[in-house]
Design a protein around this motif. Structure first.
Motif, short mmCIF file in Angstrom:
data_model
loop_
_atom_site.label_atom_id
_atom_site.label_comp_id
_atom_site.label_asym_id
_atom_site.label_seq_id
_atom_site.Cartn_x
_atom_site.Cartn_y
_atom_site.Cartn_z
N UNK A 1 6.29 3.00 -13.30
CA UNK A 1 4.86 3.90 -12.99
C UNK A 1 5.24 4.46 -11.60
N UNK A 2 4.90 5.66 -11.40
CA UNK A 2 4.95 6.54 -10.14
C UNK A 2 3.72 7.16 -9.80
N UNK A 3 3.27 7.21 -8.59
CA UNK A 3 2.41 8.04 -8.15
C UNK A 3 2.77 8.88 -7.01
N UNK A 4 2.22 10.09 -6.73
CA UNK A 4 2.52 10.93 -5.68
C UNK A 4 1.20 11.53 -5.20
N UNK A 5 1.47 12.21 -4.04
CA UNK A 5 0.26 13.07 -3.28
C UNK A 5 -0.38 11.98 -2.60
N UNK A 6 -1.69 12.09 -2.25
CA UNK A 6 -2.74 11.32 -1.32
C UNK A 6 -2.72 10.04 -1.53
N UNK A 7 -3.15 8.94 -0.67
CA UNK A 7 -3.19 7.74 -0.80
C UNK A 7 -3.98 7.30 -2.16
N UNK A 8 -5.12 8.05 -2.55
CA UNK A 8 -5.81 7.78 -3.63
C UNK A 8 -5.35 8.24 -4.88
N UNK A 9 -3.88 8.56 -5.02
CA UNK A 9 -3.36 9.22 -6.35
C UNK A 9 -3.34 8.11 -7.28
N UNK A 10 -3.21 8.64 -8.57
CA UNK A 10 -3.40 7.57 -9.55
C UNK A 10 -1.91 7.21 -10.11
N UNK A 11 -1.72 6.16 -10.71
CA UNK A 11 -0.38 5.94 -11.29
C UNK A 11 0.01 6.50 -12.57
N UNK A 12 0.92 7.02 -12.49
CA UNK A 12 1.46 7.63 -13.77
C UNK A 12 2.64 6.87 -14.32
N UNK A 13 2.53 6.70 -15.88
CA UNK A 13 3.82 6.01 -16.50
C UNK A 13 4.72 7.01 -16.56
N UNK A 14 6.06 6.79 -15.99
CA UNK A 14 7.28 7.66 -16.22
C UNK A 14 8.26 7.62 -17.34
N UNK A 15 8.37 6.28 -17.55
CA UNK A 15 9.12 5.88 -18.59
C UNK A 15 9.36 4.45 -19.05
N UNK A 16 9.59 4.08 -20.33
CA UNK A 16 9.51 2.68 -20.74
C UNK A 16 10.75 2.40 -21.47
N UNK A 17 10.98 1.11 -21.40
CA UNK A 17 12.18 0.43 -22.05
C UNK A 17 11.76 -0.93 -22.82
N UNK A 18 12.49 -1.30 -23.90
CA UNK A 18 12.51 -2.63 -24.37
C UNK A 18 13.50 -3.65 -23.77
N UNK B 1 0.78 -1.15 0.03
CA UNK B 1 0.08 -0.04 -0.01
C UNK B 1 0.85 1.31 -0.07
N UNK B 2 2.03 1.16 0.55
CA UNK B 2 2.86 2.42 0.69
C UNK B 2 3.70 2.59 -0.49
N UNK B 3 3.96 1.99 -1.58
CA UNK B 3 4.55 1.75 -2.54
C UNK B 3 4.20 2.73 -3.69
N UNK B 4 5.04 3.74 -4.03
CA UNK B 4 4.90 4.85 -4.73
C UNK B 4 5.81 4.62 -6.20
N UNK B 5 6.27 3.44 -6.37
CA UNK B 5 7.06 3.13 -7.32
C UNK B 5 6.97 1.78 -7.99
N UNK B 6 6.67 1.52 -9.21
CA UNK B 6 6.32 0.14 -9.65
C UNK B 6 7.21 0.00 -10.91
#
Length: 247
Positions: A90-107, A67-72
């Protein structure tokens, strides 16, 4: 903390399955595969219907993300027997109900025989699951890692291996599968026993499958080392797409 001698390093590298067929390499030829503009490119993932969930991950594994993870770091294998993966941070910030945002991707790549839900020593498959990321290291000096970083030249791959493998362990991030957290990635201790395998890392890619680790480009490794933050409790969610969606 450093590795005590070349013998220990050889044991660890063998455990990682890198005797000629390593878990990855330092060849940065994969650099061109980096997704510099998140949301673009053939290996990106559409946003889930529910932005509070990691895309394409079913309830079984979604529930294992702390639940406390903000980076996946999500590793989406192309198939159960495929060595090819798409890797997304994926990263999320802010309150516990914050949404996951795609930060970067690779092959990238995973075990050359694909994936397994019951990993065994030397099966050449990557374990499916959710694992914490707590420790990093490598042959090269710390590039500014936020995770605990242990430099050791004894991790250098021997030069009797094919040249593309020489830089396999320039940078590594330990996947907390059958290992002791808070130790260097090279620590060979396996709490569940040797038969369950171990020394699973995220590290350098040489353009083909590994012996169980996850691999990506040097620039990708540098980015992850400078970005993954223990204060944000990073984890890796990894597996073939079918298994990740199951449940």
């Amino acid at each position: 903390m450093r590795i005590a001698g070349a013998v220990r390093a050889a044991v660890v590298m063998a455990a990682c399955g890198v005797l000629v067929t390593s878990c990855g390499s330092g060849d940065d030829s994969a650099k061109k595969q980096d997704d510099a503009d998140p949301g673009q490119g053939k290996n990106t993932h559409a946003r889930a219907v529910d932005p509070k969930r990691i895309p394409d991950v079913g309830d079984r594994f979604q529930s294992k993300i702390p639940k406390n993870s903000q980076q996946v770091l999500a590793v989406y294998g192309e198939g159960e027997d495929s060595a090819k993966s798409s890797i997304v941070l994926y990263t999320k910030s802010g309150p516990k109900d914050a949404t996951w945002e795609k930060t970067r991707s690779w092959s990238g790549h995973n075990g050359r025989k694909g994936w397994t839900t019951n990993h065994r020593e030397d099966d050449k498959r990557s374990p499916v699951g959710v694992f914490t990321l707590t420790d990093a290291g490598g042959v090269l000096p710390d590039p500014g890692a936020k995770l605990s970083y242990s430099q050791s030249t004894s991790m250098q791959a021997p030069h009797y291996w094919p040249k593309p493998y020489w830089h396999d362990f320039d940078y590594v991030i330990a996947i907390d599968y059958n290992r002791v957290k808070g130790t260097p990635p090279s620590d060979p201790t396996r709490p569940q026993g040797r038969s369950k395998g171990g020394s699973m890392w995220v590290h350098m890619d040489h353009g083909s499958g590994t012996s169980g680790c996850v691999s990506l480009s040097k620039s990708g490794m540098e980015y992850l080392l400078r970005t993954l933050d223990p204060k944000l409790h990073p984890v890796v969610v990894m597996g073939d797409k079918a298994n990740l969606k199951a449940g």
